[in-house]
Motif scaffolding. Structure first.
Motif, short mmCIF file in Angstrom:
data_model
loop_
_atom_site.label_atom_id
_atom_site.label_comp_id
_atom_site.label_asym_id
_atom_site.label_seq_id
_atom_site.Cartn_x
_atom_site.Cartn_y
_atom_site.Cartn_z
N GLU A 1 0.83 -1.21 0.00
CA GLU A 1 0.00 0.00 0.00
C GLU A 1 0.87 1.26 0.00
OE1 GLU A 1 -3.33 0.42 -0.26
OE2 GLU A 1 -3.52 -1.74 -0.52
N LEU A 2 1.93 1.26 0.79
CA LEU A 2 2.79 2.43 0.89
C LEU A 2 3.57 2.68 -0.41
CD1 LEU A 2 4.06 2.00 4.56
CD2 LEU A 2 2.36 3.65 3.72
N ILE A 3 4.07 1.64 -1.04
CA ILE A 3 4.83 1.83 -2.29
C ILE A 3 3.89 2.28 -3.41
CG2 ILE A 3 4.78 -0.56 -3.16
CD1 ILE A 3 7.88 1.57 -3.41
N GLN A 4 2.68 1.72 -3.44
CA GLN A 4 1.71 2.15 -4.46
C GLN A 4 1.41 3.64 -4.31
OE1 GLN A 4 1.84 -0.72 -6.72
NE2 GLN A 4 0.02 0.45 -7.14
N TRP A 5 1.23 4.09 -3.07
CA TRP A 5 0.99 5.52 -2.83
C TRP A 5 2.19 6.34 -3.31
CZ3 TRP A 5 3.77 9.05 -0.03
CH2 TRP A 5 3.19 10.32 0.10
N ALA A 6 3.40 5.91 -2.99
CA ALA A 6 4.60 6.65 -3.37
C ALA A 6 4.73 6.76 -4.89
CB ALA A 6 5.85 6.00 -2.77
N ILE A 7 4.43 5.69 -5.59
CA ILE A 7 4.51 5.70 -7.05
C ILE A 7 3.46 6.66 -7.62
CG2 ILE A 7 4.12 4.29 -9.12
CD1 ILE A 7 5.39 1.92 -7.47
N GLU A 8 2.23 6.55 -7.16
CA GLU A 8 1.16 7.42 -7.66
C GLU A 8 1.42 8.88 -7.32
OE1 GLU A 8 -1.21 6.64 -9.82
OE2 GLU A 8 -0.22 4.68 -9.82
N ARG A 9 1.86 9.13 -6.11
CA ARG A 9 2.15 10.51 -5.69
C ARG A 9 3.27 11.11 -6.54
NH1 ARG A 9 -0.17 14.80 -3.18
NH2 ARG A 9 1.50 16.16 -2.53
N SER A 10 4.30 10.31 -6.84
CA SER A 10 5.41 10.78 -7.68
C SER A 10 4.91 11.12 -9.09
CB SER A 10 6.51 9.73 -7.74
OG SER A 10 7.04 9.51 -6.45
N ARG A 11 4.05 10.28 -9.62
CA ARG A 11 3.45 10.56 -10.94
C ARG A 11 2.64 11.86 -10.89
NH1 ARG A 11 1.92 4.52 -11.72
NH2 ARG A 11 3.61 3.85 -13.10
N ASP A 12 1.83 11.99 -9.84
CA ASP A 12 0.99 13.19 -9.69
C ASP A 12 1.82 14.46 -9.62
OD1 ASP A 12 -1.21 11.50 -9.64
OD2 ASP A 12 -1.54 11.69 -7.47
N GLN A 13 3.03 14.36 -9.05
CA GLN A 13 3.94 15.51 -8.93
C GLN A 13 4.66 15.80 -10.24
OE1 GLN A 13 5.09 14.79 -4.24
NE2 GLN A 13 6.70 14.69 -5.72
N GLY A 14 4.45 14.95 -11.26
CA GLY A 14 5.08 15.17 -12.55
C GLY A 14 6.46 14.55 -12.70
N ALA A 15 6.82 13.65 -11.81
CA ALA A 15 8.14 13.00 -11.91
C ALA A 15 8.15 11.99 -13.05
CB ALA A 15 8.50 12.31 -10.60
N ASP A 16 9.28 11.92 -13.72
CA ASP A 16 9.50 10.92 -14.77
C ASP A 16 10.06 9.62 -14.19
OD1 ASP A 16 8.85 12.75 -16.94
OD2 ASP A 16 10.79 13.69 -16.54
N PHE A 17 10.79 9.77 -13.07
CA PHE A 17 11.44 8.63 -12.43
C PHE A 17 11.31 8.75 -10.92
CE2 PHE A 17 13.59 9.07 -16.47
CZ PHE A 17 13.63 7.77 -16.93
N LEU A 18 11.23 7.59 -10.28
CA LEU A 18 11.27 7.51 -8.82
C LEU A 18 12.53 6.74 -8.47
CD1 LEU A 18 10.03 7.90 -6.01
CD2 LEU A 18 8.69 5.80 -6.40
N TYR A 19 13.37 7.34 -7.63
CA TYR A 19 14.63 6.74 -7.22
C TYR A 19 14.56 6.31 -5.76
CZ TYR A 19 16.85 8.52 -11.45
OH TYR A 19 17.20 8.77 -12.76
N LEU A 20 15.42 5.36 -5.42
CA LEU A 20 15.60 4.93 -4.03
C LEU A 20 16.97 4.28 -3.91
CD1 LEU A 20 15.30 1.55 -3.89
CD2 LEU A 20 12.92 2.14 -4.27
N SER A 21 17.39 4.04 -2.69
CA SER A 21 18.61 3.26 -2.49
C SER A 21 18.30 2.15 -1.51
CB SER A 21 19.77 4.13 -1.99
OG SER A 21 19.61 4.47 -0.64
#
Length: 169
Positions: free
Chosen positions: A108-128
């Motif tokens: 649930e948390l990763i799905q939110w992070a992916i959708e929120r990043s898209r909504d913010q106009g990001a082309d890529f989501l990064y993590l380490s």
């Protein structure tokens, strides 16, 4: 008992501090000298959380069960040592307490992070992720995150090798 999700507020700073420090220590604490771990855990101080929760560049979503925080995900501006492609967001942390793992909270948390990043106009989501954290790496790979490179992740004076991963949004 149902797990509820909501945006974090400054009132959550102490609980977020405790979850972050405890989860990191439970998972990785045995790898470090106590003094290195202590230096690193200062990143999870309530004061740091208050500062980030008041900064509009950060978004934190929490999972709560029975009035107790059991996990969270934090998005923020890119700060990893890499050259982001296009518009980028960074998943700074995704922590779920040990006793709640395997119950769909991380999903649930990763799905939110992916959708929120898209909504913010990001082309890529990064993590380490720590190279030896096979469970987390497999989790992120299920969501199509791909390795971008490695860097030295510092825990006090101890350097670990982390993998930078990216997801095309």
């Amino acid at each position: 008992m149902t797990v509820a999700y909501r945006m974090a507020t400054r009132d959550d700073a102490t609980a977020l501090s405790e979850i972050g420090a405890q989860t990191f220590t439970d998972t990785f604490g045995h790898l470090y000298q106590p003094e290195d771990l202590e230096i690193f855990l200062q990143n999870h101080s309530p004061a740091n959380w208050v500062k980030e929760l008041g900064d509009p560049a950060f978004k934190v979503r929490v999972a709560e069960r029975g009035g107790r925080l059991v996990g969270y995900v934090k998005l923020g501006p890119p700060h990893l040592p890499f050259e982001p492609r296009g518009e980028a967001a960074e998943l700074r942390q995704l922590y779920v307490i040990e006793e709640m793992k395997g119950q769909g909270i991380a999903h649930e948390l990763i799905q939110w992070a992916i959708e929120r990043s898209r909504d913010q106009g990001a082309d890529f989501l990064y993590l380490s992720v720590f190279t030896e954290n096979h469970r987390a790496r497999a989790f992120y790979e299920k969501y199509d995150f791909e390795p971008e490179g490695t860097y030295a992740f510092m825990v006090g004076n101890h350097a670990d090798e982390d993998i930078v991963m990216r997801l095309k949004l």
